[in-house]
Structure formats: structure tokens, C-alpha cells
Scaffold this motif. Structure first.
Motif, mmCIF file in Angstrom:
data_model
loop_
_atom_site.group_PDB
_atom_site.id
_atom_site.type_symbol
_atom_site.label_atom_id
_atom_site.label_comp_id
_atom_site.label_asym_id
_atom_site.label_seq_id
_atom_site.Cartn_x
_atom_site.Cartn_y
_atom_site.Cartn_z
ATOM 1 N N ARG A 5 -9.764 -3.796 -12.647
ATOM 2 C CA ARG A 5 -10.191 -2.555 -11.998
ATOM 3 C C ARG A 5 -11.647 -2.605 -11.556
ATOM 4 O O ARG A 5 -12.003 -2.065 -10.515
ATOM 5 C CB ARG A 5 -9.922 -1.367 -12.904
ATOM 6 C CG ARG A 5 -8.423 -1.119 -13.035
ATOM 7 C CD ARG A 5 -8.126 0.131 -13.799
ATOM 8 N NE ARG A 5 -6.695 0.246 -14.009
ATOM 9 C CZ ARG A 5 -5.899 1.022 -13.301
ATOM 10 N NH1 ARG A 5 -6.391 1.752 -12.322
ATOM 11 N NH2 ARG A 5 -4.607 1.080 -13.550
ATOM 12 N N ILE A 6 -12.493 -3.277 -12.336
ATOM 13 C CA ILE A 6 -13.905 -3.400 -11.971
ATOM 14 C C ILE A 6 -14.063 -4.326 -10.770
ATOM 15 O O ILE A 6 -14.832 -4.055 -9.858
ATOM 16 C CB ILE A 6 -14.738 -3.893 -13.163
ATOM 17 C CG1 ILE A 6 -14.826 -2.786 -14.208
ATOM 18 C CG2 ILE A 6 -16.124 -4.345 -12.723
ATOM 19 C CD1 ILE A 6 -15.410 -3.221 -15.532
ATOM 20 N N SER A 7 -13.302 -5.425 -10.744
ATOM 21 C CA SER A 7 -13.434 -6.376 -9.638
ATOM 22 C C SER A 7 -12.754 -5.891 -8.364
ATOM 23 O O SER A 7 -13.042 -6.371 -7.284
ATOM 24 C CB SER A 7 -12.880 -7.742 -10.034
ATOM 25 O OG SER A 7 -11.484 -7.671 -10.243
ATOM 26 N N ASN A 8 -11.845 -4.925 -8.489
ATOM 27 C CA ASN A 8 -11.156 -4.350 -7.330
ATOM 28 C C ASN A 8 -11.319 -2.841 -7.340
ATOM 29 O O ASN A 8 -10.364 -2.109 -7.593
ATOM 30 C CB ASN A 8 -9.657 -4.693 -7.361
ATOM 31 C CG ASN A 8 -9.393 -6.152 -7.156
ATOM 32 O OD1 ASN A 8 -9.996 -6.756 -6.285
ATOM 33 N ND2 ASN A 8 -8.513 -6.712 -7.956
ATOM 34 N N PRO A 9 -12.535 -2.317 -7.059
ATOM 35 C CA PRO A 9 -12.709 -0.867 -7.092
ATOM 36 C C PRO A 9 -11.839 -0.194 -6.032
ATOM 37 O O PRO A 9 -11.693 -0.699 -4.916
ATOM 38 C CB PRO A 9 -14.194 -0.671 -6.805
ATOM 39 C CG PRO A 9 -14.644 -1.918 -6.146
ATOM 40 C CD PRO A 9 -13.737 -3.017 -6.637
ATOM 41 N N ASP A 30 -3.417 -0.196 -8.644
ATOM 42 C CA ASP A 30 -2.293 0.556 -9.194
ATOM 43 C C ASP A 30 -1.037 -0.294 -9.365
ATOM 44 O O ASP A 30 -0.328 -0.152 -10.354
ATOM 45 C CB ASP A 30 -1.960 1.759 -8.301
ATOM 46 C CG ASP A 30 -3.070 2.797 -8.283
ATOM 47 O OD1 ASP A 30 -3.795 2.921 -9.289
ATOM 48 O OD2 ASP A 30 -3.200 3.496 -7.259
ATOM 49 N N ILE A 31 -0.750 -1.159 -8.393
ATOM 50 C CA ILE A 31 0.523 -1.892 -8.447
ATOM 51 C C ILE A 31 0.397 -3.398 -8.247
ATOM 52 O O ILE A 31 1.361 -4.120 -8.459
ATOM 53 C CB ILE A 31 1.548 -1.328 -7.428
ATOM 54 C CG1 ILE A 31 1.109 -1.583 -5.986
ATOM 55 C CG2 ILE A 31 1.817 0.146 -7.690
ATOM 56 C CD1 ILE A 31 2.176 -1.237 -4.936
ATOM 57 N N GLY A 32 -0.753 -3.883 -7.851
ATOM 58 C CA GLY A 32 -0.901 -5.288 -7.465
ATOM 59 C C GLY A 32 -0.670 -6.301 -8.561
ATOM 60 O O GLY A 32 -0.388 -7.460 -8.282
ATOM 61 N N HIS A 87 4.366 -1.959 -1.380
ATOM 62 C CA HIS A 87 5.042 -2.326 -2.622
ATOM 63 C C HIS A 87 4.499 -3.668 -3.081
ATOM 64 O O HIS A 87 3.808 -4.353 -2.333
ATOM 65 C CB HIS A 87 6.569 -2.313 -2.473
ATOM 66 C CG HIS A 87 7.141 -3.474 -1.725
ATOM 67 N ND1 HIS A 87 7.102 -3.589 -0.346
ATOM 68 C CD2 HIS A 87 7.774 -4.575 -2.169
ATOM 69 C CE1 HIS A 87 7.686 -4.697 0.025
ATOM 70 N NE2 HIS A 87 8.114 -5.336 -1.070
ATOM 71 N N ASN A 88 4.808 -4.006 -4.322
ATOM 72 C CA ASN A 88 4.325 -5.270 -4.857
ATOM 73 C C ASN A 88 5.470 -6.260 -5.004
ATOM 74 O O ASN A 88 6.630 -5.875 -5.045
ATOM 75 C CB ASN A 88 3.636 -5.052 -6.209
ATOM 76 C CG ASN A 88 4.592 -4.564 -7.277
ATOM 77 O OD1 ASN A 88 5.439 -3.729 -7.034
ATOM 78 N ND2 ASN A 88 4.428 -5.072 -8.485
ATOM 79 N N HIS A 89 5.116 -7.519 -5.025
ATOM 80 C CA HIS A 89 6.040 -8.611 -5.315
ATOM 81 C C HIS A 89 5.536 -9.296 -6.582
ATOM 82 O O HIS A 89 4.598 -10.100 -6.522
ATOM 83 C CB HIS A 89 6.097 -9.612 -4.164
ATOM 84 C CG HIS A 89 6.969 -9.210 -3.030
ATOM 85 N ND1 HIS A 89 7.140 -10.008 -1.923
ATOM 86 C CD2 HIS A 89 7.737 -8.115 -2.814
ATOM 87 C CE1 HIS A 89 7.967 -9.417 -1.078
ATOM 88 N NE2 HIS A 89 8.332 -8.255 -1.600
ATOM 89 N N ILE A 122 2.570 -2.666 3.548
ATOM 90 C CA ILE A 122 1.747 -3.660 2.873
ATOM 91 C C ILE A 122 2.481 -4.189 1.646
ATOM 92 O O ILE A 122 3.047 -3.416 0.881
ATOM 93 C CB ILE A 122 0.403 -3.045 2.424
ATOM 94 C CG1 ILE A 122 -0.335 -2.389 3.595
ATOM 95 C CG2 ILE A 122 -0.468 -4.067 1.706
ATOM 96 C CD1 ILE A 122 -0.873 -3.335 4.624
ATOM 97 N N ILE A 123 2.452 -5.492 1.466
ATOM 98 C CA ILE A 123 2.973 -6.112 0.254
ATOM 99 C C ILE A 123 1.774 -6.674 -0.502
ATOM 100 O O ILE A 123 0.948 -7.389 0.085
ATOM 101 C CB ILE A 123 3.976 -7.241 0.574
ATOM 102 C CG1 ILE A 123 5.161 -6.689 1.367
ATOM 103 C CG2 ILE A 123 4.458 -7.915 -0.714
ATOM 104 C CD1 ILE A 123 6.100 -7.750 1.908
ATOM 105 N N VAL A 124 1.663 -6.344 -1.793
ATOM 106 C CA VAL A 124 0.541 -6.814 -2.606
ATOM 107 C C VAL A 124 1.049 -7.613 -3.794
ATOM 108 O O VAL A 124 2.168 -7.407 -4.261
ATOM 109 C CB VAL A 124 -0.345 -5.643 -3.095
ATOM 110 C CG1 VAL A 124 -0.990 -4.924 -1.931
ATOM 111 C CG2 VAL A 124 0.438 -4.666 -3.960
ATOM 112 N N SER A 125 0.205 -8.530 -4.257
ATOM 113 C CA SER A 125 0.535 -9.299 -5.454
ATOM 114 C C SER A 125 -0.686 -10.071 -5.926
ATOM 115 O O SER A 125 -1.289 -10.825 -5.144
ATOM 116 C CB SER A 125 1.671 -10.281 -5.170
ATOM 117 O OG SER A 125 2.055 -10.933 -6.360
#
Length: 142
Positions: A5-9, A30-32, A87-89, A122-125
């Protein structure tokens, strides 16, 4: 978790979401990094400023439910002018599945009817992302 969370504000409400990287940053924390698939919605105003984010479903390691009725219902409830879905993968593979493309197509059609455009999917992971609009932009042109 704190380190992620700190590295990805997370960008704040009213942030202009005019780039897929900004949309990914909004939802990544939140979901990555989740081990199960999650489906999220970013509601934005007419000037593409972030109004709110919502996690709409949590599924299994390989799929999650994304109901267009719930997606557009939440958008109407929140007064969104435009939407970005995400959504995430959990596997780490950002390649959109056939189901991802089919859902995007369905949501684009629904957005046209309801006049609530889908700006991107967007797809995040694991700290990385893929924009379906950038990779499969033909969907937005049909």
C-alpha cells in the motif's frame, strides 16, 4: 500488505483518470495482489474525475461474476457519467480471456444504450496491468 500500500498509493477521489496507468493505480491496492479474482468498478464524472470505486464481486482463482445489471445499477446509483471496469488475474498472466473480451463487448453495448460509456477494461496483477482498450481497441470502434 503495508509495504504494497505504501509503494502503490491510491489516487484520491477527484483524481482525473485519463490514462490506463491511473485507473490501474486506483484499483491495484484493492485487488491487484488478491489470490482470488475480484471485479471492480470505477465511477467517473463527465470530466473523467474519479467519483468512487466499488468491488462488486469476489470469485475463485480463475473467475468471478460480473453482472451487467449490477454494474450499471451501481453506476446509476452513484451518478457516474462514465465507467472503467477492472478485474484481477491471480495467475499473473494479464492476457484477456475470451470471457473478458465477451464481457467487455456486452458492457460496451449496454453503455451505449444507457449513455454511460465504458472508458476501459483494466486487468491487474501483482503490480502490473493491461488495458483492453489499448490492446483490443477495435471493440470500441464497432
Amino acid at each position: 500488505e503495508l509495504g504494497k500500500r505504501i509503494s502503490n498509493p491510491k489516487p484520491s477521489v477527484k483524481t482525473v483518470v485519463d490514462d490506463p496507468a491511473v485507473a490501474a493505480a486506483v484499483i491495484m491496492g484493492d485487488i491487484g495482489y488478491e489470490l482470488l479474482e475480484h471485479f471492480a468498478l470505477l465511477c467517473v464524472d463527465i470530466k473523467h474525475r474519479l467519483k468512487s470505486t466499488h468491488i462488486l464481486s469476489k470469485g475463485t482463482r480463475t473467475e468471478t461474476l460480473a453482472d451487467p445489471k449490477e454494474i450499471f445499477g451501481k453506476a446509476i446509483e452513484k451518478g457516474a457519467s462514465c465507467l472503467i471496469v477492472a478485474h484481477n488475474h491471480p495467475s499473473g498472466d494479464l492476457t484477456p480471456s475470451k470471457a473478458d473480451i465477451d464481457l467487455t463487448r456486452t458492457l460496451l453495448q449496454g453503455g451505449k444504450i444507457l449513455q454511460i460509456p465504458i472508458l476501459d477494461h483494466i486487468i491487474v496483477s501483482n503490480g502490473d496491468f493491461l488495458s483492453i482498450r489499448q490492446t483490443d481497441g477495435y471493440l470500441w470502434n464497432s
